[in-house]
Write a protein that holds these residues in place. Sequence first.
Motif, mmCIF file in Angstrom:
data_model
loop_
_atom_site.group_PDB
_atom_site.id
_atom_site.type_symbol
_atom_site.label_atom_id
_atom_site.label_comp_id
_atom_site.label_asym_id
_atom_site.label_seq_id
_atom_site.Cartn_x
_atom_site.Cartn_y
_atom_site.Cartn_z
ATOM 1 N N LEU A 23 -15.099 76.056 48.214
ATOM 2 C CA LEU A 23 -16.003 76.275 47.102
ATOM 3 C C LEU A 23 -15.488 75.598 45.842
ATOM 4 O O LEU A 23 -14.304 75.630 45.543
ATOM 5 C CB LEU A 23 -16.159 77.771 46.848
ATOM 6 C CG LEU A 23 -16.761 78.585 47.994
ATOM 7 C CD1 LEU A 23 -16.840 80.043 47.599
ATOM 8 C CD2 LEU A 23 -18.125 78.066 48.378
ATOM 9 N N GLU A 24 -16.411 74.992 45.112
ATOM 10 C CA GLU A 24 -16.076 74.382 43.831
ATOM 11 C C GLU A 24 -16.980 75.018 42.780
ATOM 12 O O GLU A 24 -18.198 75.033 42.919
ATOM 13 C CB GLU A 24 -16.312 72.872 43.868
ATOM 14 C CG GLU A 24 -16.030 72.207 42.532
ATOM 15 C CD GLU A 24 -16.405 70.732 42.492
ATOM 16 O OE1 GLU A 24 -16.161 70.119 41.444
ATOM 17 O OE2 GLU A 24 -16.936 70.205 43.475
ATOM 18 N N ARG A 51 -24.866 78.784 27.884
ATOM 19 C CA ARG A 51 -23.544 78.143 27.844
ATOM 20 C C ARG A 51 -22.505 79.061 28.485
ATOM 21 O O ARG A 51 -22.589 80.281 28.383
ATOM 22 C CB ARG A 51 -23.146 77.786 26.428
ATOM 23 C CG ARG A 51 -22.959 78.953 25.520
ATOM 24 C CD ARG A 51 -22.660 78.476 24.083
ATOM 25 N NE ARG A 51 -22.593 79.600 23.190
ATOM 26 C CZ ARG A 51 -21.474 80.260 22.901
ATOM 27 N NH1 ARG A 51 -20.340 79.904 23.447
ATOM 28 N NH2 ARG A 51 -21.489 81.283 22.087
ATOM 29 N N GLY A 52 -21.590 78.451 29.212
ATOM 30 C CA GLY A 52 -20.522 79.202 29.852
ATOM 31 C C GLY A 52 -20.850 79.787 31.213
ATOM 32 O O GLY A 52 -19.967 80.251 31.917
ATOM 33 N N MET A 53 -22.107 79.783 31.612
ATOM 34 C CA MET A 53 -22.498 80.385 32.891
ATOM 35 C C MET A 53 -21.814 79.665 34.059
ATOM 36 O O MET A 53 -21.858 78.449 34.148
ATOM 37 C CB MET A 53 -24.008 80.299 33.071
ATOM 38 C CG MET A 53 -24.524 80.932 34.349
ATOM 39 S SD MET A 53 -26.327 80.799 34.443
ATOM 40 C CE MET A 53 -26.469 79.915 35.980
ATOM 41 N N PRO A 54 -21.156 80.422 34.960
ATOM 42 C CA PRO A 54 -20.539 79.769 36.122
ATOM 43 C C PRO A 54 -21.577 79.391 37.166
ATOM 44 O O PRO A 54 -22.586 80.088 37.333
ATOM 45 C CB PRO A 54 -19.595 80.846 36.661
ATOM 46 C CG PRO A 54 -20.210 82.136 36.236
ATOM 47 C CD PRO A 54 -20.912 81.860 34.934
ATOM 48 N N VAL A 55 -21.331 78.278 37.845
ATOM 49 C CA VAL A 55 -22.191 77.830 38.940
ATOM 50 C C VAL A 55 -21.305 77.280 40.053
ATOM 51 O O VAL A 55 -20.211 76.772 39.798
ATOM 52 C CB VAL A 55 -23.202 76.752 38.500
ATOM 53 C CG1 VAL A 55 -24.237 77.309 37.544
ATOM 54 C CG2 VAL A 55 -22.515 75.547 37.889
ATOM 55 N N GLU A 56 -21.796 77.398 41.266
ATOM 56 C CA GLU A 56 -21.111 76.810 42.414
ATOM 57 C C GLU A 56 -21.715 75.439 42.676
ATOM 58 O O GLU A 56 -22.933 75.305 42.783
ATOM 59 C CB GLU A 56 -21.293 77.695 43.646
ATOM 60 C CG GLU A 56 -20.660 77.124 44.883
ATOM 61 C CD GLU A 56 -21.024 77.895 46.141
ATOM 62 O OE1 GLU A 56 -20.720 77.369 47.231
ATOM 63 O OE2 GLU A 56 -21.607 78.991 46.054
ATOM 64 N N TRP A 64 -26.737 63.858 38.991
ATOM 65 C CA TRP A 64 -27.290 65.200 39.194
ATOM 66 C C TRP A 64 -26.390 66.024 40.107
ATOM 67 O O TRP A 64 -25.739 65.480 41.001
ATOM 68 C CB TRP A 64 -28.695 65.115 39.790
ATOM 69 C CG TRP A 64 -29.672 64.574 38.794
ATOM 70 C CD1 TRP A 64 -29.960 63.260 38.556
ATOM 71 C CD2 TRP A 64 -30.440 65.327 37.872
ATOM 72 N NE1 TRP A 64 -30.868 63.161 37.541
ATOM 73 C CE2 TRP A 64 -31.189 64.418 37.103
ATOM 74 C CE3 TRP A 64 -30.575 66.690 37.614
ATOM 75 C CZ2 TRP A 64 -32.059 64.826 36.107
ATOM 76 C CZ3 TRP A 64 -31.453 67.099 36.618
ATOM 77 C CH2 TRP A 64 -32.173 66.174 35.873
ATOM 78 N N VAL A 65 -26.399 67.331 39.886
ATOM 79 C CA VAL A 65 -25.600 68.239 40.705
ATOM 80 C C VAL A 65 -26.499 69.389 41.156
ATOM 81 O O VAL A 65 -27.192 70.004 40.340
ATOM 82 C CB VAL A 65 -24.398 68.799 39.906
ATOM 83 C CG1 VAL A 65 -23.585 69.751 40.768
ATOM 84 C CG2 VAL A 65 -23.528 67.670 39.383
ATOM 85 N N LYS A 66 -26.471 69.647 42.462
ATOM 86 C CA LYS A 66 -27.180 70.804 42.993
ATOM 87 C C LYS A 66 -26.218 71.983 42.906
ATOM 88 O O LYS A 66 -25.082 71.897 43.379
ATOM 89 C CB LYS A 66 -27.604 70.574 44.442
ATOM 90 C CG LYS A 66 -28.542 71.648 44.967
ATOM 91 C CD LYS A 66 -29.080 71.256 46.327
ATOM 92 C CE LYS A 66 -30.254 72.132 46.685
ATOM 93 N NZ LYS A 66 -30.874 71.689 47.943
ATOM 94 N N VAL A 67 -26.670 73.070 42.265
ATOM 95 C CA VAL A 67 -25.799 74.214 42.031
ATOM 96 C C VAL A 67 -26.430 75.498 42.551
ATOM 97 O O VAL A 67 -27.650 75.598 42.698
ATOM 98 C CB VAL A 67 -25.467 74.370 40.523
ATOM 99 C CG1 VAL A 67 -24.674 73.185 40.009
ATOM 100 C CG2 VAL A 67 -26.722 74.587 39.701
#
Length: 148
Positions: A23-24, A51-56, A64-67
């Motif tokens: 997991l990243e 802002r600051g919300m964690p996502v995997e 682009w990043v799928k989270v």
Amino acid sequence: MKSARLFVLCAALLAVTGAAHALEFKSIGPVPAVFYDAPSPKGRKVFVAPRGMPVEVVLTYGEWVKVRDMAGDLSWVQARALVQRRSVVVNAATARVRSAAEEAAPVVFTAEKGVLLDMVDSPVGGWLKVKHRDGQSGFVRVSEVWGE
């Protein structure tokens, strides 16, 4: 003999595959970020992440990043909206943040479900060192937060 080699080969492939799926996590940067249903600003806007919300991180596709968020929902966000600094969010009804990484340590403060905490250090022995935005810090059980 042939089946033994096949078994070893399969075991090696499983080990490599398992390592590739570590997991990243990242966090939303200093400004809120728009989540889309596709890797394009022409996609449907589905959420504005604070802002600051964690996502995997699930997948990176160019800029682009799928989270995946804490609820398990998948979305696309522009890579520039993410930072390496890590945050976690309380997923227990009330998390007890203690002065040391042990159950018997005094409680420094409590955090309700949904509270965002900065991750100070990597988890050790089921405990995570965190810091609240008001400056208080301590150790919380890894099972009481999401995003580590």
